[in-house]
Enzyme design. Sequence first.
Site, PDB file in Angstrom:
ATOM      1  N   ASP A   1      30.381  95.184  21.623  1.00  0.00           N
ATOM      2  CA  ASP A   1      31.486  94.271  21.324  1.00  0.00           C
ATOM      3  C   ASP A   1      32.771  95.033  21.030  1.00  0.00           C
ATOM      4  O   ASP A   1      33.494  94.730  20.077  1.00  0.00           O
ATOM      5  CB  ASP A   1      31.123  93.346  20.161  1.00  0.00           C
ATOM      6  CG  ASP A   1      31.979  92.077  20.135  1.00  0.00           C
ATOM      7  OD1 ASP A   1      32.545  91.714  21.192  1.00  0.00           O
ATOM      8  OD2 ASP A   1      32.081  91.451  19.062  1.00  0.00           O
TER       9      ASP A   1
ATOM     10  N   LYS B   1      36.408  95.696  21.312  1.00  0.00           N
ATOM     11  CA  LYS B   1      37.594  94.890  21.603  1.00  0.00           C
ATOM     12  C   LYS B   1      38.640  95.243  20.558  1.00  0.00           C
ATOM     13  O   LYS B   1      38.320  95.897  19.556  1.00  0.00           O
ATOM     14  CB  LYS B   1      37.250  93.398  21.569  1.00  0.00           C
ATOM     15  CG  LYS B   1      36.693  92.920  20.238  1.00  0.00           C
ATOM     16  CD  LYS B   1      36.272  91.472  20.301  1.00  0.00           C
ATOM     17  CE  LYS B   1      35.641  91.025  18.991  1.00  0.00           C
ATOM     18  NZ  LYS B   1      35.205  89.632  19.067  1.00  0.00           N
TER      19      LYS B   1
ATOM     20  N   ASN C   1      37.892  94.897  16.867  1.00  0.00           N
ATOM     21  CA  ASN C   1      36.856  95.753  16.293  1.00  0.00           C
ATOM     22  C   ASN C   1      37.270  97.218  16.251  1.00  0.00           C
ATOM     23  O   ASN C   1      36.439  98.094  16.010  1.00  0.00           O
ATOM     24  CB  ASN C   1      35.543  95.574  17.044  1.00  0.00           C
ATOM     25  CG  ASN C   1      34.939  94.216  16.769  1.00  0.00           C
ATOM     26  OD1 ASN C   1      35.268  93.569  15.782  1.00  0.00           O
ATOM     27  ND2 ASN C   1      34.064  93.769  17.641  1.00  0.00           N
TER      28      ASN C   1
ATOM     29  N   ASP D   1      32.276  96.536  13.178  1.00  0.00           N
ATOM     30  CA  ASP D   1      31.549  95.338  13.599  1.00  0.00           C
ATOM     31  C   ASP D   1      30.401  95.673  14.550  1.00  0.00           C
ATOM     32  O   ASP D   1      30.524  95.592  15.767  1.00  0.00           O
ATOM     33  CB  ASP D   1      32.473  94.299  14.233  1.00  0.00           C
ATOM     34  CG  ASP D   1      31.772  92.964  14.417  1.00  0.00           C
ATOM     35  OD1 ASP D   1      30.546  92.874  14.180  1.00  0.00           O
ATOM     36  OD2 ASP D   1      32.440  92.001  14.818  1.00  0.00           O
TER      37      ASP D   1
ATOM     38  N   THR E   1      32.442  89.923  24.003  1.00  0.00           N
ATOM     39  CA  THR E   1      33.613  89.059  24.112  1.00  0.00           C
ATOM     40  C   THR E   1      34.081  89.120  25.561  1.00  0.00           C
ATOM     41  O   THR E   1      34.418  90.201  26.055  1.00  0.00           O
ATOM     42  CB  THR E   1      34.713  89.526  23.138  1.00  0.00           C
ATOM     43  OG1 THR E   1      34.154  89.536  21.816  1.00  0.00           O
ATOM     44  CG2 THR E   1      35.914  88.610  23.186  1.00  0.00           C
TER      45      THR E   1
END
Length: 173
Positions: free
Chosen positions: A75, A77, A80, A96, A116
């Site tokens: 994840d 992104k 994060n 995260d 995501t």
Amino acid sequence: MSHPNVGRILHSLDLTVKEENENFVLPVIVMERYDITLNNFIITARPSVDERLYIVQKMICGIDYIHSQHIIHYDLKPENIMITTRNKHLHLYIVDFGLAKRSTDPYTKFHHKSGTPPWMAPEIFRGEGHDFPADLFALAHLATAVMVCAVECQDADCKLCKQLSLWAGQSFT
């Protein structure tokens, strides 16, 4: 995990939630607090090209360490990637790990769909087996967004900055 570019986990626990006569176990991870997300830092601080190169370098170092610990983040992104400035020095942290998976077998491929969407690798969308390169796709996507915006972004009307903001689900203003 202990690395200067990976967020420090202060505490973790499993929280049991009862819903309609069923118990669900939710993992809770408490991490250190940081100043600002990567996206908000890029938009508000307007870092120089050298600062942006430094950010990309630190993202690579963090992911390299995470992968050396046999962990796939899944994840990556802008939300994060956290930035903190101390004594006028920039510090970057990858945070995260809620979707992260451990993989000690180099031949194991995962088939879950998580992440995501704007930052997910194509093989995840296609439902194909995926592993560490999925993080590298997201990392390349992040690095491109950080650096392209550095070259093109001269004012608040920058279309690339606005697109980066839309991808991250944030307002440009």
